[in-house]
Design an enzyme around this catalytic site. Structure first.
Site, PDB file in Angstrom:
ATOM      1  N   ASN A   1     -60.979 -34.494  -8.823  1.00 18.28           N
ATOM      2  CA  ASN A   1     -61.838 -34.943  -9.915  1.00 18.28           C
ATOM      3  C   ASN A   1     -61.238 -36.212 -10.527  1.00 18.28           C
ATOM      4  OD1 ASN A   1     -63.576 -35.250 -12.050  1.00 18.28           O
ATOM      5  ND2 ASN A   1     -62.838 -33.477 -13.192  1.00 18.28           N
TER       6      ASN A   1
ATOM      7  N   GLU B   1     -60.453 -22.794 -15.271  1.00 19.16           N
ATOM      8  CA  GLU B   1     -59.621 -23.838 -15.853  1.00 19.16           C
ATOM      9  C   GLU B   1     -59.325 -23.511 -17.309  1.00 19.16           C
ATOM     10  OE1 GLU B   1     -60.342 -27.966 -13.803  1.00 19.16           O
ATOM     11  OE2 GLU B   1     -62.040 -27.450 -15.063  1.00 19.16           O
TER      12      GLU B   1
ATOM     13  N   LYS C   1     -62.589 -38.152 -12.654  1.00 17.57           N
ATOM     14  CA  LYS C   1     -63.020 -38.342 -14.043  1.00 17.57           C
ATOM     15  C   LYS C   1     -63.460 -39.807 -14.268  1.00 17.57           C
ATOM     16  CE  LYS C   1     -60.171 -34.447 -15.329  1.00 17.57           C
ATOM     17  NZ  LYS C   1     -59.284 -33.801 -16.332  1.00 17.57           N
TER      18      LYS C   1
ATOM     19  N   HIS D   1     -67.579 -28.342 -16.758  1.00 18.00           N
ATOM     20  CA  HIS D   1     -66.171 -28.671 -16.974  1.00 18.00           C
ATOM     21  C   HIS D   1     -65.874 -28.648 -18.470  1.00 18.00           C
ATOM     22  CE1 HIS D   1     -62.400 -30.945 -17.006  1.00 18.00           C
ATOM     23  NE2 HIS D   1     -62.302 -30.680 -15.713  1.00 18.00           N
TER      24      HIS D   1
ATOM     25  N   SER E   1     -53.634 -28.952 -14.647  1.00 18.14           N
ATOM     26  CA  SER E   1     -52.323 -29.556 -14.378  1.00 18.14           C
ATOM     27  C   SER E   1     -51.752 -29.150 -13.024  1.00 18.14           C
ATOM     28  CB  SER E   1     -51.339 -29.209 -15.504  1.00 18.14           C
ATOM     29  OG  SER E   1     -51.757 -29.780 -16.735  1.00 18.14           O
TER      30      SER E   1
ATOM     31  N   GLY F   1     -54.712 -31.364 -18.257  1.00 13.97           N
ATOM     32  CA  GLY F   1     -54.155 -32.643 -18.671  1.00 13.97           C
ATOM     33  C   GLY F   1     -52.997 -32.546 -19.635  1.00 13.97           C
TER      34      GLY F   1
ATOM     35  N   GLU G   1     -64.336 -30.557 -20.321  1.00 15.54           N
ATOM     36  CA  GLU G   1     -64.511 -31.849 -20.986  1.00 15.54           C
ATOM     37  C   GLU G   1     -65.980 -32.121 -21.280  1.00 15.54           C
ATOM     38  OE1 GLU G   1     -60.509 -33.460 -18.782  1.00 15.54           O
ATOM     39  OE2 GLU G   1     -62.449 -34.237 -18.135  1.00 15.54           O
TER      40      GLU G   1
END
Length: 245
Positions: free
Chosen positions: A10, A164, A12, A94, A207, A170, A96
């Protein structure tokens, strides 16, 4: 025979045309390994990356899509447009998007339906925040996200689910073996009850990097990894691809 691991990159909101050689190098590496590798670049790179990867085992995916097939939605991209640009998969739900764009599970489910109509395989993401885990709500949160984000239309279709934990994305933190296995087992049990004929791969994201990928991919029930920052360079992503063998 065990499933091939699915290693998803990904990117991003990273990558310009100058990054296309990275995708080309990833394709060369993927030829020598058994994992299924998919790159999810920004939408601006889908078409040129498709040309770079032509004839290689690496697939392309979109990072998100709109819930409508088309129309007056300035700045958005439809599932059909992703497909037309060369994508075969799409990441939906996701964290985010859920937290940064306040997307509820019901919207994720609408996007899943749209993706299926366009012929895209969805990777549906779920995960709890640190506060939710500390409050002992992990099981309730994951169960609700599964129930409300995975529509009936997935019956008989190909799809995957990525666990996740939001607090590990991150941050450099990674869930413990017990936490990952517990979540993956919960997802598998729920899916076996809801979609008994389905064989989705269950990914872990949060991560993932060269130093922990091999260990994570060997954990019970883990069928792949959704990789963020470590997928942007060949040096970091190559060992993760190899770890899936």
């Amino acid at each position: 025979m065990p499933q091939r691991h699915l290693i998803a990159a990904n990117w991003k909101m990273n990558g310009l045309k100058a990054a296309l050689p990275v995708a080309e190098a990833i394709a060369d590496i993927a030829r020598n390994h058994t994992s299924e590798v998919v790159i999810f670049p920004p939408a601006t790179l889908l078409a040129p990356m498709q040309k770079v990867l032509e004839g290689s085992p690496v697939k392309l995916g979109g990072q998100d899509c709109h819930y409508m097939d088309g129309g007056a939605y300035t700045g958005d991209i439809s599932a059909a447009q992703l497909k037309d640009a060369g994508a075969s998969m799409v990441i939906l739900g996701h964290s985010e998007r859920r937290h940064g764009h306040l997307e509820p599970c019901e919207l994720v489910a609408r996007k899943v339906r749209t993706a299926l109509r366009a012929g895209l395989t969805p990777i549906i993401c779920i995960g709890e925040t640190l506060d939710q885990r500390k409050a002992g709500k992990t099981v309730d949160i994951l169960t609700k996200q599964l129930k409300d984000s995975l529509p009936d239309e997935l019956e008989g279709q190909e799809f995957h689910v990525s666990y996740e934990p939001v607090w590990a994305i991150g941050t450099g933190m990674i869930a413990s073996d017990a936490q990952i296995c517990e979540a993956i087992a919960l997802v598998r049990t729920w899916l076996d009850n809801r979609f008994p004929a389905a064989t989705p791969k269950l990914l872990y994201g949060g991560s993932v990097k060269p130093s922990n990928a091999a260990h994570v991919l060997k954990l019970s029930g883990v069928g792949g990894a959704l990789v963020g920052g470590a997928s942007l360079t060949v040096d970091e992503f190559a060992p993760i691809i190899a770890a899936g063998d």
